[in-house]
Design an enzyme around this catalytic site. Structure first.
Site, mmCIF file in Angstrom:
data_model
loop_
_atom_site.group_PDB
_atom_site.id
_atom_site.type_symbol
_atom_site.label_atom_id
_atom_site.label_comp_id
_atom_site.label_asym_id
_atom_site.label_seq_id
_atom_site.Cartn_x
_atom_site.Cartn_y
_atom_site.Cartn_z
ATOM 1 N N VAL A 1 0.872 -1.178 0.000
ATOM 2 C CA VAL A 1 0.000 0.000 0.000
ATOM 3 C C VAL A 1 0.905 1.222 0.000
ATOM 4 C CG1 VAL A 1 -1.763 1.309 1.236
ATOM 5 C CG2 VAL A 1 -1.851 -1.172 1.242
ATOM 6 N N SER A 2 0.784 2.079 -1.020
ATOM 7 C CA SER A 2 1.697 3.217 -1.129
ATOM 8 C C SER A 2 1.174 4.456 -0.437
ATOM 9 C CB SER A 2 1.976 3.540 -2.605
ATOM 10 O OG SER A 2 0.777 3.859 -3.268
ATOM 11 N N THR A 3 -0.139 4.650 -0.407
ATOM 12 C CA THR A 3 -0.716 5.863 0.195
ATOM 13 C C THR A 3 -1.958 5.522 0.991
ATOM 14 O OG1 THR A 3 -2.200 6.390 -1.623
ATOM 15 C CG2 THR A 3 0.049 7.194 -1.812
#
Length: 495
Positions: free
Chosen positions: A9-11
């Site tokens: 999950v990047s953001t």
């Protein structure tokens, strides 16, 4: 079969899109159960981009793969694994090397045939293209804002409010920093002067780095700049690690310096950085050296003689009592600069020798404290990277028309408050380890002195000593070449 579940999950916004850690975990666990696979372990990279493979859990997964601890890697979507075609090829080769299969729970891939490999590579290329397109759109929008004189976000520099209103008291301190720098002081010396006079940066002390940043920042001349300029006229975008053109725009805020003043300071910084600067730096002890007989200041002067043997010009630095020079009221002989240097170094060596046990204790305490501080700095930096990524995504959503102008202002303001607090924590943590105990400072004095140039030696003296009083029982000194006459340090006051 044993399955390794990889989740990325990047953001924070991906939670709203169904890509949250828990959302991916549940779906992947259900998929593994439907295939009668045993889940060996979960590898979760929270807050990391897929632009490369330098992610802690990805590296752990690759290490466990080499140890053959599982048979298949399971992801929710291919772009959770990587968005780079080059990295995708590397991973596929690694999977083959260790006999590990790859599976996406939402896409149909098989990598045993040439057509299957072509298809997965094509999907990977589309993911990389999508990431590049989003990045370009965001950058274009931000650069256009700068060209129009609008700030694209970020913390308002010291000297202004969040509404970009000039704070007069802070502006005066910034002007004073520039004035001190133009008198010949270096960044460290300017910082020391400001701090000793109580002219702090909203309660925090100045450092050499903050002085340099302030003098170099074009915002104080009414100019908005995207990125930090390098020697070749470009700036490095740390998020993408690439070199792009520097973008400028005329801001609407009230400047502290005129453009001419700013360019004058930049020119001086450049000349000093390349060594083409003032000769007065050869007098290392000017400003702190005092006469032990009358208490007057001793200042430097240069004698020039031509060698009878070689014909070369020899320049020697001396210090003379100002009372002796002005009216002959003091009988203190002149001192060569190398003589003063020798006396000071010997004085410091004696302090270190006398307090060696105390130094060892201080250094052990400092090492433990430094490790703790560095850990907190790294943690704050990770949180800061997440904030910067979120801001970039909010800007993208605004450019795409997904959120209103009022909404992005609120969100960006909130992110900037978090960012400012994190930067404050990082700065305070660094200050905690920058104020070294005096004894350790003196231990490193000789080592630093040996490798420093004239300007750096001047700054070392200015920041270490408040006053150095030199004395001798002699009046008429007949110099012997390459030898020192009998003299001693009466007193040294440290800053």
């Amino acid at each position: 079969m044993k399955a390794a579940i990889y989740i990325r999950v990047s953001t924070d916004m991906q939670a709203e899109e169904g890509f949250s850690v828990e959302g991916q975990r549940q779906k992947l666990a259900s998929y593994a159960q439907s295939q009668d696979w045993i889940i060996f372990d979960e590898y979760i990279d929270d807050g990391y981009s897929a632009k490369d493979l330098e992610r802690p859990e990805m590296q752990r997964l690759l290490k466990n793969m080499e140890e053959k601890k599982f048979d298949v890697v399971l992801v929710y979507k291919l772009d959770r694994l990587t968005r780079s075609v080059g990295d995708l090829h590397k991973l596929l080769k690694t999977f083959d090397k260790y006999g590990v299969k790859f599976r996406s729970s939402t896409e149909i891939f098989e990598t045993t045939t040439a057509m299957g490999r072509f298809f997965i590579t094509l999907v990977g290329a589309m993911a990389e293209w999508e990431r590049g397109t989003i990045s370009e759109r965001v950058r274009f929008g931000v650069e256009q804002m700068v060209r129009e004189g609008k700030r694209p976000g970020g913390i308002i520099p010291y000297g202004y409010t969040q509404d970009e209103e000039l704070v007069q008291e802070e502006a005066e301190i910034i002007r004073e920093a520039r004035r001190l720098y133009h008198t010949g002081l270096g960044y460290m010396s300017v910082a020391f002067q400001l701090n000793s006079r109580g002219l702090l940066r909203r309660g925090r002390e100045w450092t050499a780095a903050t002085v340099e940043y302030t003098l170099e920042n074009p915002y104080y001349a009414g100019i908005i700049r995207l990125g930090s300029k390098t020697s070749d006229g470009t700036y490095v975008n740390s998020k993408r690690d690439e070199r792009v053109n520097c973008i400028y725009g005329k801001g609407s805020h009230k400047p502290i310096f005129t453009t001419e003043e700013y360019e004058e300071t930049k020119d001086l910084m450049k000349r000093r950085a390349t060594g083409g600067y003032s000769k007065n730096k050869i007098y290392w002890f000017s400003g702190v050296l005092r006469c032990g007989r009358c208490g007057a200041a001793m200042f430097g002067r240069l004698t020039t003689k031509r060698s009878k043997k070689s014909g070369e010009v020899v320049r020697t630095q001396y210090y003379i009592c100002s009372n002796k020079h002005a009216n002959k009221s003091c009988s203190m002989p002149t001192f060569r600069q190398v003589h003063i240097e020798h006396l000071v170094n010997e004085y410091i060596k004696n302090i270190i020798k006398a307090d060696s046990s105390m130094i060892e204790s201080e250094m052990k305490s400092l090492t433990t404290k430094q490790i703790d501080v560095e850990d907190s700095v790294q943690l704050a930096k990770k949180e800061l990277a997440k904030v910067l990524k979120r801001k970039e995504n909010w800007q993208f959503m605004f450019v795409e028309g997904l959120i209103s102008k009022e909404d992005i202002r609120k969100r960006i303001k909130n992110e900037e408050e978090i960012e400012q607090e994190l930067r404050r924590k990082i700065a305070e943590s660094k200050n905690n380890i920058s104020g070294l105990p005096r004894l350790k400072t003196l231990m490193s004095y000789e080592e630093s002195w040996q490798i420093a140039n004239d300007e750096e030696r001047k700054e070392i003296v200015f920041t270490t000593f408040e006053k150095i009083t030199v004395n001798t029982n002699l009046t008429n000194v007949k110099g012997v070449k390459n030898k020192f006459f009998d003299a001693y340090i009466d007193e040294i006051k440290f800053n």
